[in-house]
Scaffold this active site. Structure first.
Site, short mmCIF file in Angstrom:
data_model
loop_
_atom_site.label_atom_id
_atom_site.label_comp_id
_atom_site.label_asym_id
_atom_site.label_seq_id
_atom_site.Cartn_x
_atom_site.Cartn_y
_atom_site.Cartn_z
N LYS A 94 16.04 -0.59 4.49
CA LYS A 94 16.07 0.73 5.12
C LYS A 94 17.29 0.76 6.03
O LYS A 94 17.40 -0.08 6.95
CB LYS A 94 14.79 0.99 5.93
CG LYS A 94 13.50 0.53 5.25
CD LYS A 94 13.08 1.42 4.09
CE LYS A 94 11.88 0.81 3.36
NZ LYS A 94 11.54 1.46 2.10
N ALA A 106 0.82 -1.22 0.00
CA ALA A 106 0.00 0.00 0.00
C ALA A 106 0.86 1.27 0.00
O ALA A 106 1.92 1.28 0.60
CB ALA A 106 -0.91 -0.02 1.23
N ASP A 113 -0.37 -10.51 7.22
CA ASP A 113 0.98 -10.14 7.64
C ASP A 113 2.01 -10.64 6.62
O ASP A 113 2.13 -11.86 6.40
CB ASP A 113 1.25 -10.74 9.03
CG ASP A 113 2.61 -10.32 9.58
OD1 ASP A 113 3.41 -9.72 8.83
OD2 ASP A 113 2.87 -10.59 10.76
N GLY A 139 0.36 1.33 -3.29
CA GLY A 139 0.32 0.54 -4.52
C GLY A 139 1.26 0.95 -5.65
O GLY A 139 1.10 0.50 -6.77
#
Ligand SMILES: C[S@@+](CC[C@H](N)C(=O)[O-])C[C@H]1O[C@@H](n2cnc3c(N)ncnc32)[C@H](O)[C@@H]1O
Length: 357
Positions: free
Chosen positions: A308, A224, A263, A226
């Site tokens: 990250k 999301a 998940d 997207g």
């Protein structure tokens, strides 16, 4: 009067990552038996490696640009031209090129670092570029074929520039090492450009035609809103988008997209897919482990994912993740490639795929 200094290897990077670039070039040079020191200033967007030996041809011959994670571009045999007079910068630049380079070039790139400070030079470069290009052509510096090296003139100010060369197939094809990708209309987030850039950096033209087409399947972990799913769908793939968050309504309405609110660390497909991509914000080692799981278990054949980076020891973290994935994939046919893409921030993007070349 212009002044010239020792020849070096110039690397462009995202401002703030000069230290990582310095570590990379120092280690890479040592593997080919060349030792030296790095000149770099924090947030300058570049670093220069100066070998102790005056002739270090091994660097240009043996260093592979694809092995660099933090360098956007690598320019060899670079010479610093300083104190260029305002009225005539062309003469000292051409003199430097004649004295230091015996080959001709496919093109001339007038560049700067990717900093706000350097961007102030862009109007000067716009004016200077046509004059310099025609002077370079008149001086016979342009060979006109794409296999010749590229000439880089990397301006530090309007009076000083590093002048060096890069070799096709061993450099970034883009001006300043930056791909100019437009945000496609209809894409739900800017990060769609990140995956587009990853496809162009990590895949050959042949691989793109083969792996990014109708009939191929992908799972997007942490999808999301997207942007990455949009990119995959745009290439014709069927995508299972995993995220508890909301997906862009236009994507949801697309029959090629299935959205599962589960998940991403625990869900696996019942049937193997071609791709797994992952942009979940988590500790790098956890993502690396997850991707290794997917590939080792055959859930997917190729992976592209974001790591990250922590505030400190950023390069060490990438190296540790690589070791972790390689230890899990003892099948040596897997090829790891990592790069801090232009569209990446405090992160790097990784591709792991079966070696096919
Ligand atoms: C950086 S965003 C992804 C952006 C996306 N790649 C795009 O292009 O629009 C990270 C997403 O990961 C999702 N996420 C984080 N942890 C997750 C988990 N354990 N399972 C599934 N999704 C997760 C978040 O809900 C968030 O939407």
């Amino acid at each position: 009067m212009n002044k010239q200094t020792a020849r070096g290897t110039l690397l462009y990077c995202r401002p703030g990552f000069e230290r990582e670039c310095a570590q990379e070039i120092t280690d890479a040079a040592a593997t080919v038996g060349v030792y030296g020191f790095v000149k770099a200033r924090e947030n300058s967007g570049f670093a220069v490696f100066i070998p102790y030996e005056t002739v270090a041809t091994g660097l240009r011959r043996d260093l592979r640009f694809v092995d660099f994670v933090f360098a956007r571009q690598i320019v060899h045999d670079a010479v610093l031209v300083e104190a260029m007079p305002t009225g005539d910068r062309i003469t000292p630049l051409l003199q430097c090129i004649r004295e230091n380079f015996d080959r001709r070039f496919s093109e001339v790139l007038l560049e700067t670092a990717d900093t706000n400070e350097a961007k102030e030079l862009s109007s000067f470069l716009k004016k200077f570029s046509p004059a310099f290009n025609s002077a370079a052509a008149n001086a016979g510096l342009l060979a006109g074929h794409s296999t010749a090296p590229r000439l880089h003139v990397f301006f530090l100010s309007s009076a000083a520039a590093w002048v060096g060369a890069s070799d096709p197939d061993n450099d970034s094809p883009w001006h300043m090492g930056i791909p100019r990708l437009k945000l496609p209309r209809g894409a739900p987030s800017r990060s769609t450009q990140k995956l587009a850039e990853a496809f162009s950096v990590f895949l050959t033209e042949h691989e793109r035609a083969d792996w990014l087409r109708e009939g191929r399947t992908a799972v997007d972990l942490g999808a999301a809103p997207g942007g990455w799913t949009w990119q995959l769908v745009h290439h014709g793939l069927h995508v299972t988008a995993i995220d508890n968050g909301a997906l862009d309504p236009a994507l949801l309405a697309n029959f090629q997209v299935e959205h599962l609110q589960v998940d991403g660390f625990h869900w696996h497909p019942k049937q193997a897919v071609d791709w797994v991509v992952c942009d979940m914000i988590e500790k790098p080692a956890r993502i690396a482990n997850l991707m290794a799981d997917w590939l080792a278990n055959g859930y997917a054949q190729r992976a592209i994912f974001n790591l990250k980076l922590p505030m400190k020891k950023r390069r060490e973290e990438v190296i540790a993740c690589k070791a972790l994935v390689e230890a899990r994939l003892t099948d040596t046919n897997f090829l790891w490639r990592a790069r801090q893409l232009y569209h990446d921030r405090e992160e790097v993007t990784v591709s792991v795929a079966r070696h096919q070349r």
